[in-house]
Every structure is written in C-alpha cells, then in structure tokens.
Design a protein around this motif. Structure first.
Motif, mmCIF file in Angstrom:
data_model
loop_
_atom_site.group_PDB
_atom_site.id
_atom_site.type_symbol
_atom_site.label_atom_id
_atom_site.label_comp_id
_atom_site.label_asym_id
_atom_site.label_seq_id
_atom_site.Cartn_x
_atom_site.Cartn_y
_atom_site.Cartn_z
ATOM 1 N N LEU A 1 0.806 -1.220 0.000
ATOM 2 C CA LEU A 1 0.000 0.000 0.000
ATOM 3 C C LEU A 1 0.842 1.274 0.000
ATOM 4 O O LEU A 1 0.626 2.177 -0.809
ATOM 5 N N LEU A 2 1.789 1.370 0.922
ATOM 6 C CA LEU A 2 2.483 2.638 1.136
ATOM 7 C C LEU A 2 3.291 3.104 -0.072
ATOM 8 O O LEU A 2 3.196 4.285 -0.454
ATOM 9 N N PRO A 3 4.101 2.255 -0.722
ATOM 10 C CA PRO A 3 4.854 2.752 -1.886
ATOM 11 C C PRO A 3 3.965 3.179 -3.046
ATOM 12 O O PRO A 3 4.367 4.024 -3.851
ATOM 13 N N ARG A 4 2.761 2.635 -3.137
ATOM 14 C CA ARG A 4 1.840 3.061 -4.189
ATOM 15 C C ARG A 4 1.255 4.436 -3.894
ATOM 16 O O ARG A 4 0.745 5.098 -4.800
ATOM 17 N N LEU A 5 1.342 4.853 -2.664
ATOM 18 C CA LEU A 5 0.838 6.162 -2.276
ATOM 19 C C LEU A 5 1.918 7.233 -2.291
ATOM 20 O O LEU A 5 1.685 8.359 -2.732
ATOM 21 N N VAL A 6 3.104 6.895 -1.806
ATOM 22 C CA VAL A 6 4.142 7.923 -1.638
ATOM 23 C C VAL A 6 5.407 7.635 -2.444
ATOM 24 O O VAL A 6 6.343 8.438 -2.426
ATOM 25 N N GLY A 7 5.477 6.509 -3.150
ATOM 26 C CA GLY A 7 6.678 6.136 -3.875
ATOM 27 C C GLY A 7 7.597 5.274 -3.022
ATOM 28 O O GLY A 7 7.513 5.281 -1.790
ATOM 29 N N TYR A 8 8.474 4.543 -3.688
ATOM 30 C CA TYR A 8 9.361 3.603 -2.997
ATOM 31 C C TYR A 8 10.242 4.292 -1.956
ATOM 32 O O TYR A 8 10.341 3.860 -0.814
ATOM 33 N N HIS A 9 10.891 5.377 -2.344
ATOM 34 C CA HIS A 9 11.926 5.957 -1.495
ATOM 35 C C HIS A 9 11.348 6.572 -0.229
ATOM 36 O O HIS A 9 11.884 6.398 0.873
ATOM 37 N N ARG A 10 10.233 7.298 -0.365
ATOM 38 C CA ARG A 10 9.612 7.876 0.830
ATOM 39 C C ARG A 10 9.045 6.776 1.715
ATOM 40 O O ARG A 10 9.129 6.853 2.945
ATOM 41 N N ALA A 11 8.481 5.734 1.098
ATOM 42 C CA ALA A 11 7.953 4.617 1.880
ATOM 43 C C ALA A 11 9.072 3.952 2.670
ATOM 44 O O ALA A 11 8.904 3.643 3.863
ATOM 45 N N PHE A 12 10.211 3.740 2.019
ATOM 46 C CA PHE A 12 11.332 3.110 2.725
ATOM 47 C C PHE A 12 11.790 3.963 3.892
ATOM 48 O O PHE A 12 12.058 3.456 4.990
ATOM 49 N N GLU A 13 11.866 5.263 3.686
ATOM 50 C CA GLU A 13 12.296 6.149 4.766
ATOM 51 C C GLU A 13 11.324 6.099 5.939
ATOM 52 O O GLU A 13 11.748 6.007 7.097
ATOM 53 N N LEU A 14 10.027 6.171 5.645
ATOM 54 C CA LEU A 14 9.034 6.116 6.719
ATOM 55 C C LEU A 14 9.129 4.809 7.492
ATOM 56 O O LEU A 14 8.945 4.781 8.712
ATOM 57 N N MET A 15 9.405 3.721 6.788
ATOM 58 C CA MET A 15 9.505 2.421 7.437
ATOM 59 C C MET A 15 10.833 2.244 8.175
ATOM 60 O O MET A 15 10.875 1.722 9.287
ATOM 61 N N LEU B 1 -4.075 -2.116 -10.472
ATOM 62 C CA LEU B 1 -2.865 -1.835 -9.705
ATOM 63 C C LEU B 1 -1.745 -2.826 -9.998
ATOM 64 O O LEU B 1 -0.565 -2.516 -9.793
ATOM 65 N N THR B 2 -2.096 -4.010 -10.460
ATOM 66 C CA THR B 2 -1.069 -5.006 -10.742
ATOM 67 C C THR B 2 -1.121 -5.500 -12.183
ATOM 68 O O THR B 2 -0.394 -6.423 -12.537
ATOM 69 N N GLY B 3 -1.965 -4.892 -13.018
ATOM 70 C CA GLY B 3 -2.116 -5.346 -14.397
ATOM 71 C C GLY B 3 -1.499 -4.381 -15.400
ATOM 72 O O GLY B 3 -0.948 -3.344 -15.043
ATOM 73 N N THR B 4 -1.628 -4.743 -16.668
ATOM 74 C CA THR B 4 -1.109 -3.920 -17.759
ATOM 75 C C THR B 4 -2.216 -2.996 -18.278
ATOM 76 O O THR B 4 -3.397 -3.178 -17.972
ATOM 77 N N LEU B 5 -1.826 -2.034 -19.099
ATOM 78 C CA LEU B 5 -2.805 -1.143 -19.719
ATOM 79 C C LEU B 5 -3.768 -1.931 -20.600
ATOM 80 O O LEU B 5 -4.980 -1.697 -20.566
ATOM 81 N N ASP B 6 -3.242 -2.860 -21.390
ATOM 82 C CA ASP B 6 -4.117 -3.657 -22.252
ATOM 83 C C ASP B 6 -5.138 -4.437 -21.436
ATOM 84 O O ASP B 6 -6.316 -4.528 -21.809
ATOM 85 N N GLU B 7 -4.694 -5.007 -20.341
ATOM 86 C CA GLU B 7 -5.617 -5.746 -19.471
ATOM 87 C C GLU B 7 -6.672 -4.823 -18.888
ATOM 88 O O GLU B 7 -7.850 -5.181 -18.789
#
Length: 262
Positions: A149-163, A219-225
């Motif tokens: 959930l968190l990296p999809r909201l704030v991005g990987y790097h900010r999520a890692f820092e918060l964690m 959230l986990t699929g492709t544009l075509d899907e």
C-alpha cells in the motif's frame, strides 16, 4: 454486537455500517479476538443489502496501536502462521469487499494499525491522527499490506524512509503525502465522517463495486488488461438499472436516485 464488552461495536445508519474497534484502554491494539471479529463483521456487511458503505474507526483516542504484543507473547505460533490466520484475511476482506470502505483514523495508527488505516478506499483523518510504520523499532518487517500500500501512495523511497526510521506522520503531512483524502477537526470528526459516508452511500452502489474491482486489478495489471476489463465491466454497468436511472435523471434535469430496494 452491542455489548460494551464487545471488541467490535457495530451500528448502521442511512446505509452506513460503522465498525468501531473497542479496546480503548489499549489504544485499540489488536488481539486475535478483535481481528477475527472485525473480519467477520466486514464480510457480514458485504452480504447485507441494507449496507452500502462500511466505516472502520476506533473507540477513544486511538485508531489502532498495532499488534497487542502481550497477546502473542510466548505463544507457540510462528509469525507467518499468525499473519495468515488473522491480519491477512482481514486485509483481503476489506480490499475484496464490493462496497466502499472508509477508514476513519481518529488517533494513532501504528504498525499493523497503519496498514489497516491505509487499506480503506477512502481514508479520513482527524486533526490529531498520526500514522507510524513502527515495525523497525522492534526489528520487524512491515506487514498486513503496508509494503504494497504505502509505496503506491508515496513512492518507494519515501515509503522506505518512513519504514526505516519509523517516522511519525501527522494529519497535515498525511494529507500532503496522499495518505488520506480529508482531515476534519477532532470535535466534529464522527459527524463529518458520517456525513461523508452518507454522501458515498447515495452514489450508485453497483457501479462503485465494479469501479473498485477494476482499480484493484489495474494496480497489478497492464494497460491492455485494464482496457479489456473496462470494456467488460462497462457492459455490466450499462445493463444495470442504475445506468438507466442516471441517464433518465440527466435528461429530466433532476438528481438521480440510486438508493432503492434491490
């Protein structure tokens, strides 16, 4: 459940089912009884035609302080077994529910409580709300969906820092980061949440269920899907009475009535 001893309190008004975590003396820290009861209540709301929106909130001054460590201390159960038996079914039930789920964060949301706060379709915070990914303070990995959930909201790097640093995120920073949609004053929070949920309950329930289904898959699929799924779900929406009511109301220049006996 209506007893003051119940770990989950349930009430329904105007199509809104409010589920309140009821261990205020522990800041609603989660034990097995609370997690299993909340999962049961969420699933029950999903099959109740009188429920159009589910609100999850906490009693007292906290939302959920995470796992009650005293409840698992010394237990003959692995971390994996515990998560698979309690938290994971709850998060799956909320994300898979064909109805909007509002997490109303009225105070601290820490650890797995932060995961619960983030997994709603709409997140409403009180001015005193605070989210903390506290796992690293006891050398554990964020769980109950936080790493998804968190990296999809704030991005990987900010999520890692918060964690990694277990930083506290207050209401205004939470709003700025996209961890919640709205912040309301503490003194009017319950009323503001109910009013928002009732607005949501007046929207087309079938169309929102399909929208939630499409977003979860995208959230986990492709544009075509996503394009193919939209086309399929749009047919289901177009064949439903809600669509006819919406079009008719538009032509008649009136508000659509999406709530009726179904």
């Amino acid at each position: 459940m209506t007893s003051s001893e119940a770990v989950i309190l349930s009430s329904t008004r105007a199509g809104v089912r409010t589920l309140t975590l009821n261990r205020p003396e522990r800041l609603n820290a989660a034990n097995d009884a609370l997690l299993l009861a909340l999962t049961e209540e969420v699933l029950a709301a999903g099959t109740d035609p009188g429920v159009r929106v589910v609100v999850i909130t906490g009693a007292g001054r906290g939302f959920c302080a995470g796992q009650d460590l005293g409840d698992v201390s010394g237990r003959d159960m692995t971390f994996t077994e515990h998560l698979q038996a309690t938290y994971n079914p709850l998060i799956r039930a909320i994300r898979g529910l064909d109805k909007p789920v509002v997490t109303a964060v009225n105070g601290v949301a820490a650890g797995a409580g932060a995961s619960l706060a983030l997994c709603g379709d709409i997140r409403l915070w009180s001015a005193s709300a605070m989210l903390i990914e506290v796992f690293s303070n006891i050398a554990l990995v964020p769980d109950s969906g936080s790493t998804w959930l968190l990296p999809r909201l704030v991005g990987y790097h900010r999520a890692f820092e918060l964690m990694a640093l277990a930083e506290r995120v207050g209401a205004q920073d939470g709003l700025r980061l996209g961890l919640c949609e709205h912040v309301y004053p503490d003194e009017t929070f319950a009323a503001d949440v109910q009013a928002y949920a009732e607005r949501l309950a007046a929207r087309p329930a079938h169309a929102l269920a399909l929208t939630k289904r499409a977003l979860n898959a995208a959230l986990t699929g492709t544009l075509d899907e996503a394009l193919d799924r939209e086309a399929e779900l749009q047919q289901l929406a177009g064949d439903h009475w809600e669509h006819l009511e919406g079009v008719t109301a538009f032509k008649e220049k009136r508000a659509a009535e999406f709530v009726r006996g179904e």
